[in-house]
Write a protein that holds these residues in place. Sequence first.
Motif: not given
Ligand code: ZN
Length: 340
Positions: A50, A53, A90, A135-136
């Motif tokens: 993403h 992120e 994203r 990820h975030n």
């Molecule tokens: Zn993500």
Amino acid sequence: MTDSPQILDALPDGFFTTEARDIRRLFPQPTLIHLHGARAPALFVSILLHGNEYTGLKVMQRLLGRYDGMLPRSLWLFIGNVYAAEQGLRVLPGQTDYNRCWPGTEMAPNAETRLMQRVIDSVTRNELFAAIDIHNNTGTNPLYACMTDPTRRNQHLASLFNHIAVVFHYPKGVSTMAFDGICPAVTLECGKPGDALGIERAVDLVDGLMHLDHFPDRPVPPHDLQLVETQATVRIPDDVSFDFNPSAQADLTFDHGFERRNFTEMKPTEVFAHTRVPRPLVVTNDNGEDITDALIRIENGKVYLNRQMIPAMITLDKTIVRQDCLCYLMTDYSNGGDER
Ligand SMILES: [Zn+2]
């Protein structure tokens, strides 16, 4: 867009200082880097699936900066959606989400499904030690790892990151699921992009894996890991207005501090929300079936859960609520995992 990753065997100049927004100066397309280390099997790490992120980039800059010369373990690093990273998004409008198109996806074949298949083919030619996808998220969540198969080794891996982990089975086509049956694999949810603690804990985990000899065979003690499983997704219908201020004029309102309900057990007697319409929420299970009436009830303008559940991944970002969901409802994964 490309359906093959660029493959490198060294980090390009400028790697340690680049920002995610400038990533295409170094990596004009999705890139797989193989770095030889002192021991095998290799660790696989994916970042920027993403594009916004960017914690994963910071993690790998800091981690690799610790080693001048030979790494303790060989490493595959996949740098995913560089196109979206350049835009701080994203995913680009109309583009396939880079964490929904891995082998096992329900998506029709396209450039991105071919790209991820090629990544898997390249990195699984030899044995892998573990696969980590960084990820975030958008809400005020604790740090946690996610797994699609709660094996002992996956639980051990998750417990090295934090004492909370999530088992999920949907959506399909996420990278972690593609490694099930191949090697231990988890997704790290490192808080909001750039969150300092999230970076630090992820660096520690990945560095630990560079040195770890093997995963222990004993079960993970319950006090080391709270494992919860997603049961349902909670969405707000487009025609229902909502606000996180309880005194706002909206069809659906939440009490102050709703976000603090994240990862805490909620009893059927506790108020989940307030409403002035008969169907303010839609709750679906992993198969997309509407289970709203089974899981929630409304009494005198108050919304309650019908059974004790754990709301998780709550976001107060109204755009994300509309695009994705309000939260998930989880239950304790109590059988402690199986023997695998
Ligand atoms: Zn993500």
